[in-house]
Structure formats: C-alpha cells, structure tokens
Write a protein that holds these residues in place. Structure first.
Motif, PDB file in Angstrom:
ATOM      1  N   ASN A  67     -16.711 -15.657  12.531  1.00  0.00           N
ATOM      2  CA  ASN A  67     -15.519 -16.136  13.082  1.00  0.00           C
ATOM      3  C   ASN A  67     -14.287 -15.209  12.324  1.00  0.00           C
ATOM      4  N   ARG A  68     -13.584 -15.059  13.229  1.00  0.00           N
ATOM      5  CA  ARG A  68     -12.311 -14.215  12.772  1.00  0.00           C
ATOM      6  C   ARG A  68     -11.517 -14.490  11.460  1.00  0.00           C
ATOM      7  N   TYR A  69     -11.474 -15.852  11.136  1.00  0.00           N
ATOM      8  CA  TYR A  69     -10.985 -16.175   9.631  1.00  0.00           C
ATOM      9  C   TYR A  69     -11.751 -15.439   8.660  1.00  0.00           C
ATOM     10  N   LEU A  70     -13.270 -15.761   8.765  1.00  0.00           N
ATOM     11  CA  LEU A  70     -14.157 -15.064   7.496  1.00  0.00           C
ATOM     12  C   LEU A  70     -14.091 -13.563   7.543  1.00  0.00           C
ATOM     13  N   GLN A  71     -13.853 -12.965   9.000  1.00  0.00           N
ATOM     14  CA  GLN A  71     -13.807 -11.398   9.069  1.00  0.00           C
ATOM     15  C   GLN A  71     -12.741 -10.948   8.200  1.00  0.00           C
ATOM     16  N   LYS A  72     -11.813 -11.854   8.468  1.00  0.00           N
ATOM     17  CA  LYS A  72     -10.312 -11.081   7.734  1.00  0.00           C
ATOM     18  C   LYS A  72     -10.672 -11.237   6.056  1.00  0.00           C
ATOM     19  N   ILE A  73     -11.189 -12.161   5.584  1.00  0.00           N
ATOM     20  CA  ILE A  73     -11.613 -12.069   4.350  1.00  0.00           C
ATOM     21  C   ILE A  73     -12.569 -11.327   4.054  1.00  0.00           C
ATOM     22  N   LEU A  74     -13.313 -10.761   4.750  1.00  0.00           N
ATOM     23  CA  LEU A  74     -14.638  -9.976   4.454  1.00  0.00           C
ATOM     24  C   LEU A  74     -13.949  -8.701   4.603  1.00  0.00           C
ATOM     25  N   TYR A  75     -13.217  -8.216   5.693  1.00  0.00           N
ATOM     26  CA  TYR A  75     -12.575  -7.138   5.685  1.00  0.00           C
ATOM     27  C   TYR A  75     -11.624  -6.748   4.530  1.00  0.00           C
ATOM     28  N   GLN A  76     -10.761  -7.578   4.257  1.00  0.00           N
ATOM     29  CA  GLN A  76      -9.910  -7.449   2.830  1.00  0.00           C
ATOM     30  C   GLN A  76     -10.897  -7.001   1.620  1.00  0.00           C
ATOM     31  N   HIS A  77     -11.987  -7.885   1.573  1.00  0.00           N
ATOM     32  CA  HIS A  77     -12.738  -7.408   0.491  1.00  0.00           C
ATOM     33  C   HIS A  77     -13.488  -5.885   0.719  1.00  0.00           C
ATOM     34  N   ALA A  78     -14.026  -5.541   1.844  1.00  0.00           N
ATOM     35  CA  ALA A  78     -14.529  -4.201   2.081  1.00  0.00           C
ATOM     36  C   ALA A  78     -13.207  -3.114   1.838  1.00  0.00           C
ATOM     37  N   LYS A  79     -12.239  -3.222   2.411  1.00  0.00           N
ATOM     38  CA  LYS A  79     -11.046  -2.459   2.264  1.00  0.00           C
ATOM     39  C   LYS A  79     -10.681  -1.982   0.880  1.00  0.00           C
ATOM     40  N   ALA A  80     -10.890  -3.281   0.050  1.00  0.00           N
ATOM     41  CA  ALA A  80     -10.528  -2.971  -1.713  1.00  0.00           C
ATOM     42  C   ALA A  80     -11.825  -2.328  -2.197  1.00  0.00           C
ATOM     43  N   ARG A  81     -12.874  -2.298  -1.617  1.00  0.00           N
ATOM     44  CA  ARG A  81     -13.952  -1.417  -2.026  1.00  0.00           C
ATOM     45  C   ARG A  81     -14.097  -0.030  -1.445  1.00  0.00           C
ATOM     46  N   ASN A  82     -12.921   0.270  -0.718  1.00  0.00           N
ATOM     47  CA  ASN A  82     -12.764   1.813  -0.304  1.00  0.00           C
ATOM     48  C   ASN A  82     -13.718   2.189   0.562  1.00  0.00           C
ATOM     49  N   PHE A  83     -14.011   1.293   1.611  1.00  0.00           N
ATOM     50  CA  PHE A  83     -14.903   1.815   2.667  1.00  0.00           C
ATOM     51  C   PHE A  83     -13.790   2.413   3.409  1.00  0.00           C
ATOM     52  N   LYS A  84     -14.275   3.725   4.274  1.00  0.00           N
ATOM     53  CA  LYS A  84     -13.490   4.150   5.137  1.00  0.00           C
ATOM     54  C   LYS A  84     -12.705   3.080   6.313  1.00  0.00           C
ATOM     55  N   PRO A  85     -11.480   3.530   6.726  1.00  0.00           N
ATOM     56  CA  PRO A  85     -10.990   2.766   7.751  1.00  0.00           C
ATOM     57  C   PRO A  85     -12.086   3.145   9.151  1.00  0.00           C
ATOM     58  N   SER A  86     -12.249   4.238   9.163  1.00  0.00           N
ATOM     59  CA  SER A  86     -13.139   4.530  10.570  1.00  0.00           C
ATOM     60  C   SER A  86     -14.630   3.789  10.660  1.00  0.00           C
ATOM     61  N   THR A  87     -14.954   3.394   9.440  1.00  0.00           N
ATOM     62  CA  THR A  87     -16.250   2.570   9.345  1.00  0.00           C
ATOM     63  C   THR A  87     -15.882   1.166   9.458  1.00  0.00           C
ATOM     64  N   LEU A  88     -14.855   0.618   8.885  1.00  0.00           N
ATOM     65  CA  LEU A  88     -14.306  -0.722   9.058  1.00  0.00           C
ATOM     66  C   LEU A  88     -14.106  -0.977  10.622  1.00  0.00           C
ATOM     67  N   ALA A  89     -13.663  -0.023  11.337  1.00  0.00           N
ATOM     68  CA  ALA A  89     -13.112  -0.145  12.683  1.00  0.00           C
ATOM     69  C   ALA A  89     -14.472  -0.295  13.373  1.00  0.00           C
ATOM     70  N   LYS A  90     -15.582   0.237  13.076  1.00  0.00           N
ATOM     71  CA  LYS A  90     -17.062  -0.055  13.875  1.00  0.00           C
ATOM     72  C   LYS A  90     -17.657  -1.230  13.567  1.00  0.00           C
ATOM     73  N   TRP A  91     -17.270  -1.819  12.275  1.00  0.00           N
ATOM     74  CA  TRP A  91     -18.071  -2.994  11.685  1.00  0.00           C
ATOM     75  C   TRP A  91     -17.253  -4.297  12.435  1.00  0.00           C
ATOM     76  N   PHE A  92     -15.903  -4.093  12.189  1.00  0.00           N
ATOM     77  CA  PHE A  92     -15.111  -5.468  12.659  1.00  0.00           C
ATOM     78  C   PHE A  92     -14.465  -5.539  13.828  1.00  0.00           C
ATOM     79  N   GLN A  93     -13.766  -6.686  14.348  1.00  0.00           N
ATOM     80  CA  GLN A  93     -13.372  -6.867  15.692  1.00  0.00           C
ATOM     81  C   GLN A  93     -11.897  -6.356  15.377  1.00  0.00           C
TER      82      GLN A  93
END
Length: 93
Positions: A67-93
């Motif tokens: 769900n979008r609420y948990l996606q936001k939490i996981l996205y923030q975590h992934a971003k803090a772990r330096n995943f590339k924005p292009s990778t995150l764009a493929k993995w998240f809505q």
C-alpha cells in the motif's frame, strides 16, 4: 493463493495459483500471529526492505503489492541507502 488458482476474495490478483502473501517483518513478536497490520511503529523497515530487494534482485518476483503508506516508508529507507533514483522509479509507484 488457492492450490489451483482462481478467484480468491478479497484479492485482485491470486488468479493463477502463483501468487503468495508474505508478511512484513515485525520489529517484535506480534502476539504469535503471522500477519499483522504493518505501520512505521511496528514494521522492521530495514529487514522488510532487505527481504523485498532479495526477491527483486534474484528475479523471484514480478510484482510486489504494497500500500502507498508503506511504500513511502520503504522508499525513504531505500533512498537513504543510496539506491539510484532510476532504480527506485522502476520499483515504486
């Protein structure tokens, strides 16, 4: 999912017998229950993210519904772990 697939309310997927539900990783035991309503307070975000990236990177998942609420939490975590924005764009809505 059902052993031979088919309609499995309330799920929109679960049609072909290949879908599975996997619980988020809890910070602490959730009263012995396998599934719990995950939130920022009770979900082990790091462990849940590690589990999801394992499924994605090993090619063992086509889609992971979160769900979008948990996606936001996981996205923030992934971003803090330096995943590339292009990778995150493929993995998240």
């Amino acid at each position: 999912s059902l052993k031979r697939g088919g309609h499995f309310p309330p799920h929109k997927s679960h049609q072909n017998g290949l879908d599975v539900d996997i619980a988020y990783v809890a910070k602490a035991k959730s009263n012995g229950r396998r599934f719990f309503r995950a939130s920022r307070r009770n979900m082990d975000v790091r462990a849940t993210w590690d589990l999801m990236t394992c499924f994605i990177q090993e090619g063992n998942a086509e889609l992971i519904f979160v769900n979008r609420y948990l996606q936001k939490i996981l996205y923030q975590h992934a971003k803090a772990r330096n995943f590339k924005p292009s990778t995150l764009a493929k993995w998240f809505q």
